[in-house]
Enzyme design. Structure first.
Site, PDB file in Angstrom:
ATOM      1  N   ASP A  83      41.500 -23.406 -20.789  1.00  0.00           N
ATOM      2  CA  ASP A  83      40.890 -23.515 -19.475  1.00  0.00           C
ATOM      3  C   ASP A  83      41.838 -22.870 -18.463  1.00  0.00           C
ATOM      4  O   ASP A  83      43.049 -22.846 -18.652  1.00  0.00           O
ATOM      5  CB  ASP A  83      40.685 -25.003 -19.142  1.00  0.00           C
ATOM      6  CG  ASP A  83      39.988 -25.219 -17.811  1.00  0.00           C
ATOM      7  OD1 ASP A  83      40.670 -25.080 -16.766  1.00  0.00           O
ATOM      8  OD2 ASP A  83      38.790 -25.538 -17.807  1.00  0.00           O
TER       9      ASP A  83
ATOM     10  N   THR B  84      34.982 -19.693 -16.690  1.00  0.00           N
ATOM     11  CA  THR B  84      33.602 -20.152 -16.822  1.00  0.00           C
ATOM     12  C   THR B  84      32.704 -19.673 -15.698  1.00  0.00           C
ATOM     13  O   THR B  84      31.488 -19.813 -15.784  1.00  0.00           O
ATOM     14  CB  THR B  84      33.543 -21.691 -16.859  1.00  0.00           C
ATOM     15  OG1 THR B  84      34.121 -22.211 -15.659  1.00  0.00           O
ATOM     16  CG2 THR B  84      34.305 -22.219 -18.058  1.00  0.00           C
TER      17      THR B  84
END
Length: 351
Positions: free
Chosen positions: A118, A140
């Protein structure tokens, strides 16, 4: 589809928060279709931030149960004797404290072909290096959103964005952006949060590549700017992989029996007539903003349709006050009366 090879593993390292875990699960499904074994390393939130980041054991358990082809490995939690004034900074410190456990986990696996991080897990690059595993960052959002085109935009010196007003900032591959519209976490160079974000951006080029949740044909200019290295002059540019769009497809089986009322309302509206306004789970605005903006948006003279989603503050949380104020503003009788038959307020999560 052939069975996954258990001796060839991709490890995904999620950030704190269900909103970060779910996109990682969708990426895991995509990689799993390429005949690999997938494990998601999930950090356990410190007790003092569990409600803020909405990563309760029950929420993670539900995601795990719904995705049994994906393995989940829980990294230990660390708490602090002194409460942090900013849960975001506490989250970053909590993630840093998981690095030894993540490195040990990587070394315990027989063969790890990649570690996908992430964007907030930059310090896990150290775990990847110690285990000899190539690391990638999964972004994302879309390619034209901060930070990919703006890795080093906030590191070039000069004034803080907060002092530049509406002066347009020109970044490669995207239209000009008013300085005051930049994310609040990078507005003030003197703020510790901004310093942490700059440090994050500076480490991203250490990765092997950056998968981005977009289509190349949709954002050709932004993707080209990333690939050509104009966003990180003087530094090696990681490979950019447009892999999108990865979204949760439809509702979970448990929700299919009762179709959400907002979907029926949307079906009844004219084509291309609805504006969807969503504040997210951690949206923060000033008290006066939702009332002022929503009052104008809901005025009868606009003749437009709209759907608004806002999550109320939970009783246990003191850090979600802004979503609570949004929820209150959305649900004022005057606003609901003005938007009756043309608008809809969804008080909790929308499908």
């Amino acid at each position: 589809m052939a069975e996954p090879n258990p001796n060839l593993t991709v490890v995904l390292h999620a950030c704190l928060g269900v909103g970060h875990l779910i996109p990682m699960v969708e990426l895991a499904k995509l990689v799993l279709s390429r005949v690999l074994s997938i494990t998601i390393a999930v950090p356990t939130p410190p007790a003092s931030t569990a409600d803020f980041f909405d990563t309760s054991a029950s929420a993670v358990a539900a995601i795990t149960a719904a995705n049994q082809a994906v393995s989940f490995h829980h990294l230990p939690a660390s708490d602090y004797p002194v409460p942090y004034p900013d849960p975001f900074l506490q989250m970053l410190d909590a993630l840093r404290l998981t690095i030894p456990a993540l490195a040990a986990f990587l070394r315990s696996l027989p063969s790890v072909t990649a570690l996908v991080l992430d964007l907030f897990c930059v310090d896990a690059l150290d775990a990847a290096e110690s285990a000899g595993v190539p690391a990638y960052f999964y972004y994302t959002s879309y390619a034209g959103a901060p930070p990919p085109p703006h890795y080093f935009a906030v590191t070039d010196g000069g004034a803080s964005f907060k002092d530049m007003g509406k002066e347009p900032l020109r970044f490669p591959g995207v239209p000009p952006i008013p300085a005051s519209d930049m994310p609040h976490t990078v507005l003030d160079r003197e703020d510790r949060t901004c310093a942490e974000r700059i440090r994050h951006y500076a480490r991203i080029p250490e990765a092997r590549g950056v998968p981005v949740n977009t289509y190349e044909w949709l954002e050709a200019r932004a993707v080209r700017a990333l690939r050509d290295g104009v966003c990180v002059p003087g530094h090696p540019t990681p490979l950019v992989y447009p892999i999108g769009s990865l979204i949760v497809k439809g509702q979970e089986a448990a929700e299919k029996e009762a179709r959400h009322a907002c979907l029926a309302w949307l079906d009844a509206q004219p084509a291309r007539s609805v504006v969807f306004l969503c504040f997210g789970s951690l949206g923060t605005v000033l008290t006066a903003q939702p009332r002022r903006r929503l009052a104008g948006w809901g005025a009868p003279a606009t003749g437009s349709c709209g759907s608004c989603g806002a999550r109320p503050r939970t009783q246990a949380s003191s850090s979600s006050r802004a979503p609570s104020r949004i929820w209150t503003a959305c649900c004022q009788r005057a606003f609901l009366d003005r938007t009756r038959d043309r608008g809809m307020v969804v008080k909790m999560w929308a499908p």
